[in-house]
Design a protein around this motif. Structure first.
Motif, PDB file in Angstrom:
ATOM      1  N   ILE A 124       0.867  -1.186   0.000  1.00  0.00           N
ATOM      2  CA  ILE A 124       0.000   0.000   0.000  1.00  0.00           C
ATOM      3  C   ILE A 124       0.897   1.227   0.000  1.00  0.00           C
ATOM      4  O   ILE A 124       1.762   1.369   0.879  1.00  0.00           O
ATOM      5  CB  ILE A 124      -0.919   0.034   1.239  1.00  0.00           C
ATOM      6  N   GLU A 125       0.705   2.111  -0.964  1.00  0.00           N
ATOM      7  CA  GLU A 125       1.523   3.316  -1.084  1.00  0.00           C
ATOM      8  C   GLU A 125       0.628   4.555  -1.046  1.00  0.00           C
ATOM      9  O   GLU A 125       0.235   5.097  -2.088  1.00  0.00           O
ATOM     10  CB  GLU A 125       2.348   3.279  -2.370  1.00  0.00           C
ATOM     11  N   PRO A 126       0.281   5.041   0.152  1.00  0.00           N
ATOM     12  CA  PRO A 126      -0.611   6.201   0.267  1.00  0.00           C
ATOM     13  C   PRO A 126       0.146   7.519   0.070  1.00  0.00           C
ATOM     14  O   PRO A 126       1.370   7.580   0.232  1.00  0.00           O
ATOM     15  CB  PRO A 126      -1.133   6.091   1.698  1.00  0.00           C
ATOM     16  N   ARG A 127      -0.611   8.550  -0.278  1.00  0.00           N
ATOM     17  CA  ARG A 127      -0.085   9.910  -0.266  1.00  0.00           C
ATOM     18  C   ARG A 127      -0.479  10.578   1.046  1.00  0.00           C
ATOM     19  O   ARG A 127      -1.255  10.026   1.828  1.00  0.00           O
ATOM     20  CB  ARG A 127      -0.648  10.726  -1.436  1.00  0.00           C
ATOM     21  N   ASP A 128       0.032  11.803   1.269  1.00  0.00           N
ATOM     22  CA  ASP A 128      -0.294  12.483   2.524  1.00  0.00           C
ATOM     23  C   ASP A 128      -1.698  13.080   2.532  1.00  0.00           C
ATOM     24  O   ASP A 128      -2.109  13.690   3.520  1.00  0.00           O
ATOM     25  CB  ASP A 128       0.744  13.561   2.869  1.00  0.00           C
ATOM     26  N   ASP A 129      -2.435  12.915   1.421  1.00  0.00           N
ATOM     27  CA  ASP A 129      -3.843  13.326   1.431  1.00  0.00           C
ATOM     28  C   ASP A 129      -4.761  12.134   1.691  1.00  0.00           C
ATOM     29  O   ASP A 129      -5.966  12.192   1.432  1.00  0.00           O
ATOM     30  CB  ASP A 129      -4.228  14.004   0.111  1.00  0.00           C
ATOM     31  N   VAL A 130      -4.218  11.056   2.223  1.00  0.00           N
ATOM     32  CA  VAL A 130      -5.000   9.844   2.491  1.00  0.00           C
ATOM     33  C   VAL A 130      -6.165  10.157   3.425  1.00  0.00           C
ATOM     34  O   VAL A 130      -6.061  10.995   4.330  1.00  0.00           O
ATOM     35  CB  VAL A 130      -4.085   8.760   3.101  1.00  0.00           C
ATOM     36  N   PRO A 191      -6.120   6.912  -6.451  1.00  0.00           N
ATOM     37  CA  PRO A 191      -6.543   7.262  -7.806  1.00  0.00           C
ATOM     38  C   PRO A 191      -5.978   8.622  -8.198  1.00  0.00           C
ATOM     39  O   PRO A 191      -5.658   9.445  -7.340  1.00  0.00           O
ATOM     40  CB  PRO A 191      -8.075   7.293  -7.707  1.00  0.00           C
ATOM     41  N   ARG A 192      -5.848   8.871  -9.475  1.00  0.00           N
ATOM     42  CA  ARG A 192      -5.247  10.130  -9.936  1.00  0.00           C
ATOM     43  C   ARG A 192      -6.021  11.352  -9.460  1.00  0.00           C
ATOM     44  O   ARG A 192      -5.451  12.376  -9.116  1.00  0.00           O
ATOM     45  CB  ARG A 192      -5.165  10.140 -11.460  1.00  0.00           C
ATOM     46  N   SER A 193      -7.319  11.256  -9.483  1.00  0.00           N
ATOM     47  CA  SER A 193      -8.141  12.431  -9.151  1.00  0.00           C
ATOM     48  C   SER A 193      -8.883  12.266  -7.833  1.00  0.00           C
ATOM     49  O   SER A 193      -9.924  12.886  -7.622  1.00  0.00           O
ATOM     50  CB  SER A 193      -9.155  12.692 -10.265  1.00  0.00           C
ATOM     51  N   GLY A 194      -8.370  11.445  -6.934  1.00  0.00           N
ATOM     52  CA  GLY A 194      -9.060  11.232  -5.673  1.00  0.00           C
ATOM     53  C   GLY A 194      -8.091  10.859  -4.571  1.00  0.00           C
ATOM     54  O   GLY A 194      -6.869  10.933  -4.732  1.00  0.00           O
ATOM     55  N   ARG A 195      -8.652  10.473  -3.434  1.00  0.00           N
ATOM     56  CA  ARG A 195      -7.851  10.125  -2.267  1.00  0.00           C
ATOM     57  C   ARG A 195      -7.990   8.644  -1.967  1.00  0.00           C
ATOM     58  O   ARG A 195      -9.045   8.039  -2.189  1.00  0.00           O
ATOM     59  CB  ARG A 195      -8.326  10.931  -1.053  1.00  0.00           C
ATOM     60  N   MET A 196      -6.937   8.073  -1.458  1.00  0.00           N
ATOM     61  CA  MET A 196      -7.006   6.699  -0.982  1.00  0.00           C
ATOM     62  C   MET A 196      -7.773   6.672   0.338  1.00  0.00           C
ATOM     63  O   MET A 196      -7.605   7.558   1.182  1.00  0.00           O
ATOM     64  CB  MET A 196      -5.605   6.130  -0.768  1.00  0.00           C
ATOM     65  N   LEU A 197      -8.618   5.674   0.498  1.00  0.00           N
ATOM     66  CA  LEU A 197      -9.363   5.480   1.740  1.00  0.00           C
ATOM     67  C   LEU A 197      -8.755   4.326   2.509  1.00  0.00           C
ATOM     68  O   LEU A 197      -8.562   3.236   1.970  1.00  0.00           O
ATOM     69  CB  LEU A 197     -10.834   5.184   1.442  1.00  0.00           C
ATOM     70  N   LEU A 198      -8.457   4.577   3.786  1.00  0.00           N
ATOM     71  CA  LEU A 198      -8.028   3.535   4.705  1.00  0.00           C
ATOM     72  C   LEU A 198      -8.968   3.571   5.894  1.00  0.00           C
ATOM     73  O   LEU A 198      -9.068   4.605   6.571  1.00  0.00           O
ATOM     74  CB  LEU A 198      -6.585   3.769   5.157  1.00  0.00           C
ATOM     75  N   SER A 199      -9.679   2.482   6.144  1.00  0.00           N
ATOM     76  CA  SER A 199     -10.710   2.491   7.181  1.00  0.00           C
ATOM     77  C   SER A 199     -10.634   1.249   8.046  1.00  0.00           C
ATOM     78  O   SER A 199     -10.612   0.123   7.538  1.00  0.00           O
ATOM     79  CB  SER A 199     -12.102   2.576   6.547  1.00  0.00           C
ATOM     80  N   SER A 200     -10.596   1.467   9.356  1.00  0.00           N
ATOM     81  CA  SER A 200     -10.657   0.343  10.291  1.00  0.00           C
ATOM     82  C   SER A 200     -12.097  -0.050  10.595  1.00  0.00           C
ATOM     83  O   SER A 200     -12.342  -1.037  11.280  1.00  0.00           O
ATOM     84  CB  SER A 200      -9.940   0.708  11.597  1.00  0.00           C
ATOM     85  N   GLN A 201     -13.042   0.734  10.107  1.00  0.00           N
ATOM     86  CA  GLN A 201     -14.461   0.431  10.259  1.00  0.00           C
ATOM     87  C   GLN A 201     -14.978  -0.235   8.986  1.00  0.00           C
ATOM     88  O   GLN A 201     -14.410  -0.039   7.907  1.00  0.00           O
ATOM     89  CB  GLN A 201     -15.282   1.701  10.502  1.00  0.00           C
ATOM     90  N   PRO A 202     -16.064  -1.000   9.069  1.00  0.00           N
ATOM     91  CA  PRO A 202     -16.722  -1.462   7.847  1.00  0.00           C
ATOM     92  C   PRO A 202     -17.023  -0.266   6.945  1.00  0.00           C
ATOM     93  O   PRO A 202     -17.351   0.820   7.438  1.00  0.00           O
ATOM     94  CB  PRO A 202     -18.002  -2.120   8.362  1.00  0.00           C
ATOM     95  N   LEU A 203     -16.908  -0.444   5.654  1.00  0.00           N
ATOM     96  CA  LEU A 203     -16.955   0.690   4.728  1.00  0.00           C
ATOM     97  C   LEU A 203     -18.223   1.524   4.845  1.00  0.00           C
ATOM     98  O   LEU A 203     -18.192   2.733   4.649  1.00  0.00           O
ATOM     99  CB  LEU A 203     -16.791   0.175   3.297  1.00  0.00           C
ATOM    100  N   GLY A 204     -19.337   0.893   5.161  1.00  0.00           N
ATOM    101  CA  GLY A 204     -20.579   1.647   5.235  1.00  0.00           C
ATOM    102  C   GLY A 204     -20.905   2.188   6.605  1.00  0.00           C
ATOM    103  O   GLY A 204     -21.871   2.945   6.758  1.00  0.00           O
ATOM    104  N   GLU A 205     -20.115   1.836   7.621  1.00  0.00           N
ATOM    105  CA  GLU A 205     -20.489   2.161   8.994  1.00  0.00           C
ATOM    106  C   GLU A 205     -20.571   3.659   9.245  1.00  0.00           C
ATOM    107  O   GLU A 205     -21.482   4.138   9.921  1.00  0.00           O
ATOM    108  CB  GLU A 205     -19.513   1.530   9.982  1.00  0.00           C
ATOM    109  N   ARG A 206     -19.618   4.438   8.722  1.00  0.00           N
ATOM    110  CA  ARG A 206     -19.662   5.869   9.001  1.00  0.00           C
ATOM    111  C   ARG A 206     -20.891   6.521   8.378  1.00  0.00           C
ATOM    112  O   ARG A 206     -21.436   7.483   8.902  1.00  0.00           O
ATOM    113  CB  ARG A 206     -18.380   6.558   8.545  1.00  0.00           C
ATOM    114  N   PHE A 207     -21.347   5.960   7.247  1.00  0.00           N
ATOM    115  CA  PHE A 207     -22.564   6.481   6.624  1.00  0.00           C
ATOM    116  C   PHE A 207     -23.803   6.023   7.387  1.00  0.00           C
ATOM    117  O   PHE A 207     -24.756   6.788   7.552  1.00  0.00           O
ATOM    118  CB  PHE A 207     -22.640   6.036   5.167  1.00  0.00           C
ATOM    119  N   HIS A 208     -23.781   4.774   7.867  1.00  0.00           N
ATOM    120  CA  HIS A 208     -24.912   4.286   8.666  1.00  0.00           C
ATOM    121  C   HIS A 208     -25.065   5.103   9.942  1.00  0.00           C
ATOM    122  O   HIS A 208     -26.184   5.428  10.353  1.00  0.00           O
ATOM    123  CB  HIS A 208     -24.709   2.808   9.024  1.00  0.00           C
TER     124      HIS A 208
END
Length: 375
Positions: A124-130, A191-208
């Motif tokens: 995994i190679e994140p940028r500082d805008d992760v 992605p070129r035009s976006g940010r990498m997401l790193l989440s210790s929560q299930p992907l939908g949990e913050r939206f739920h």
């Protein structure tokens, strides 16, 4: 006489505006805003959850991975977000409180690996805008008025990672046959035009969680509107059970009440309808002055057990306290907006913490539980 109304009542147009316009449509609109936000967040949760397929083999392109964090060889970090906070204290009526306010935010990133359930090890190679979704449970108390809160991915933690997967050089990959240097492996990058997401929560949990927040507020807003309408139930009773008719004055009663050194004059009018139903209501002093027994007045008549809701005057009116619905609606909207902002997770807002007591009282306790970033 066309303007004759019960004491402290307001005209029919303003009455309808307050009860129907503000008290009904206004609260329906505000509750609708909360419900729409709930629907939107639930849709975002479904979309986020649909991006992950744990059975999908590794292929180049957009991907969401789930695995256990492992540091790269020689690295002392993975991803860490540090928030510098400045403390201040205040006193009110002898009670001290303090507040920590975010002043600066820093992001430290380094390549790391995810060990997938399949056994594959992906770099995994994140940028500082992760975009890091994790608990901000780290704390370092620097001095009396300075501290650092931080969130960090630690070895062994299981996280989701969303980005673009490709075959690329991996210094820790097993070298291919015939080569002495490291080989290629799968590498996840932003992605070129976006940010990498790193989440210790299930992907939908913050939206739920946000969907639940908006759903609760839609309910509270509806209950606030219901409480208002219950307070002014007489208006609705007159609307649906009342009729416009006339009644004859049988008695005029002026009396005085006292409470807490306050003298209040009451001007009560007793009337009887053509069906000999006796009703009464209070009027303003200036109207009481020209009334006399035997006079015929227009009334909004309610019969039976609800007769106490009868009002003098030929219009549907409400008590002037119905004006309270305006600050009630504005207050509900303001509190909803403030709470919506203040309850967002740390990665979507400025980190501000409040507590009781002076800063000095928290210094030793926080220093003892300070946990510096792992190295």
């Amino acid at each position: 006489m066309p303007d004759l109304m019960s004491e402290n009542h307001i005209g029919p147009l303003i009455s309808s505006f307050l009860v129907d316009g503000v008290g009904t449509l206004g609260f329906v609109a505000l509750s609708g805003v909360a419900l729409l936000a709930r629907v939107r967040k639930r849709a975002e949760a479904r979309a986020a959850e649909a991006t992950f397929d744990g059975e999908k083999p590794l292929v180049a392109g957009e991907a969401v991975l789930f695995g256990k964090v492992e540091r790269a060889e020689g690295s002392d970090t993975t991803v860490r977000v540090e928030v510098d906070q400045e403390g201040e204290e205040s006193e009110s009526s002898g009670v001290w409180s303090h507040k920590w306010t975010e002043k600066k935010r820093r992001v430290f990133v380094a390549p790391f690996y995810l060990r997938l359930a399949s056994g594959d090890r992906v770099r995994i190679e994140p940028r500082d805008d992760v975009f890091l979704v994790d608990e901000m449970d780290g704390l370092v108390r620097v001095d009396l008025k300075a501290r650092i809160r931080y969130a960090e991915l630690t070895p062994g933690e299981r996280v989701y990672a969303a980005g673009v997967l490709s075959r690329a050089p991996d210094p820790e990959a097993q070298p291919a046959a015939g080569y002495r240097t490291g080989g290629e492996g799968y590498v996840l990058r932003p992605p070129r035009s976006g940010r990498m997401l790193l989440s210790s929560q299930p992907l939908g949990e913050r939206f739920h969680e946000r969907a639940r927040f908006h759903g609760r507020w839609a309910m509270w807003i509806a209950l606030t509107a219901l409480a208002f309408h219950i307070m002014f139930l007489g208006y609705h009773i007159r609307r649906w059970a009342g009729t416009d008719t006339t009644a004859t004055i049988r008695k005029l009663d002026h009396y005085v009440t006292e409470s807490d050194d306050t003298i209040t004059h009451h001007y009560r009018v007793w009337l009887s309808t053509r069906d000999e139903l006796v009703v009464n209501d209070e009027v303003e002093e200036e109207d009481f002055a020209w009334m006399h027994e035997g006079q015929i007045l227009p009334v909004r008549l309610v019969e039976g057990q609800l007769a106490s809701n009868t009002t003098i005057g030929g219009h549907l009116t409400v008590h002037h306290l119905a004006w309270s619905v305006v600050p009630l609606l504005l207050g509900a909207w303001l509190i909803y907006r403030v709470r919506e902002r203040s309850t967002r997770p740390w990665y979507e807002r400025e980190v501000v913490d409040e507590g009781k007591g002076k800063l000095e009282e928290t210094l030793e306790a926080e220093k003892k539980r300070s946990r510096p970033p792992q190295t």
